[in-house]
Design an enzyme around this catalytic site. Sequence first.
Site, short mmCIF file in Angstrom:
data_model
loop_
_atom_site.label_atom_id
_atom_site.label_comp_id
_atom_site.label_asym_id
_atom_site.label_seq_id
_atom_site.Cartn_x
_atom_site.Cartn_y
_atom_site.Cartn_z
N ALA A 24 -9.75 -7.25 -0.40
CA ALA A 24 -11.04 -6.77 0.13
C ALA A 24 -11.84 -7.80 0.92
O ALA A 24 -12.57 -7.45 1.84
CB ALA A 24 -11.90 -6.26 -1.02
N THR A 28 -14.27 -7.16 4.25
CA THR A 28 -15.71 -7.41 4.34
C THR A 28 -16.01 -8.35 5.52
O THR A 28 -17.03 -8.20 6.18
CB THR A 28 -16.30 -7.99 3.04
OG1 THR A 28 -15.53 -9.10 2.63
CG2 THR A 28 -16.32 -6.98 1.93
N ILE A 105 -7.18 -0.52 2.80
CA ILE A 105 -6.81 0.80 3.30
C ILE A 105 -7.29 1.02 4.73
O ILE A 105 -7.23 2.12 5.26
CB ILE A 105 -7.45 1.91 2.41
CG1 ILE A 105 -8.97 1.70 2.33
CG2 ILE A 105 -6.83 1.89 1.01
CD1 ILE A 105 -9.73 2.95 1.94
N HIS A 123 -2.35 0.49 -1.57
CA HIS A 123 -3.32 1.54 -1.90
C HIS A 123 -3.39 2.61 -0.82
O HIS A 123 -4.37 3.33 -0.73
CB HIS A 123 -4.71 0.92 -2.15
CG HIS A 123 -4.73 -0.06 -3.30
ND1 HIS A 123 -5.80 -0.85 -3.60
CD2 HIS A 123 -3.79 -0.35 -4.24
CE1 HIS A 123 -5.52 -1.61 -4.66
NE2 HIS A 123 -4.31 -1.33 -5.05
N CYS A 159 1.20 24.84 5.59
CA CYS A 159 1.43 25.47 4.29
C CYS A 159 0.12 25.78 3.55
O CYS A 159 0.17 26.29 2.43
CB CYS A 159 2.32 24.57 3.43
SG CYS A 159 1.44 23.15 2.75
N ASN A 222 -9.66 -17.78 -0.85
CA ASN A 222 -10.58 -16.73 -1.29
C ASN A 222 -11.97 -17.32 -1.50
O ASN A 222 -12.11 -18.49 -1.87
CB ASN A 222 -10.08 -16.09 -2.60
CG ASN A 222 -10.82 -14.80 -2.92
OD1 ASN A 222 -10.99 -13.95 -2.06
ND2 ASN A 222 -11.29 -14.67 -4.15
ZN LIG Z 1 1.38 21.24 4.04
#
Ligand SMILES: [Zn+2]
Length: 263
Positions: A24, A28, A105, A123, A159, A222
């Site tokens: 993270a 940031t 992410i 993640h 779907c 870090n």
């Molecule tokens: Zn689908």
Amino acid sequence: MKEPIEQIAEWIVTSMRVVVFTGAGLSTESGIPDFRSPGGVWDRYHPEDFYFQNFLASESSREKYWQMATEMFEPIKKARPNPAHLAIAEMEKMKRLDCVITQNIDGLHLKAGNSNDKILELHGTAMFVSCLNCHKRYDRDTIQERIKRGEKAPRCDDCRGPLKPATISFGQSMPEAETQEAYHRSSLSDLFIVIGSSLVVQPAASMPLVAKRNGARLVIINRDPTPYDDMAEIVLHGQAGPTMAGILEMVKMKLGRGNPAIP
Ligand SMILES: [Zn+2]
């Protein structure tokens, strides 16, 4: 004893399998807020609405989830890679990178220029959306457009299954293939560099341990101390961007001086 930055640069040049692990702190520094900090998005929502089981169970949970996810996506969409992301992308171009394992992410390693097959996103990613039923993938922007036009909990074109950002939610299992591959690459690495992670979220946090037990050198960059600082060859408590930019300059100098052939 060499300066830490020069020593790290030398290891990057001479190691066979350099694995970078990011968290993270890197996001940031690109202006993406830490969503778990006080005053963040979480204060305005109930965490239980975002458990995966609830997402599956009710349309109203899905609507609330998308409302929050839309809010959180704004800064992610706007964020640009910082000098640390760019340095990691440069390492790939110089063939000094086995892979980058990330807890983030935000898709910034891809934006910075790392290729897809060098990035392991533990993640998941906010840049795509997937159908929970047939696994069809959509660009996040396409789905956000649909939300802007009034859809509250979008469904799959093919779907009609529920769509969800391709991130890992509370209660949702980690992506099996990526996690296995990340452990494997960690165990084979001879230099493992942690950048911007406090190494507290499991199972990701055990990867430096796996690397270390298999003989890798461990470097931690870090802002704050981590539980693995004592185990590392070098620990730098500072900002990732300027630190990595400095290391990259050193790497370029060393490679320019005609060091051993790069595999
Ligand atoms: Zn689908």
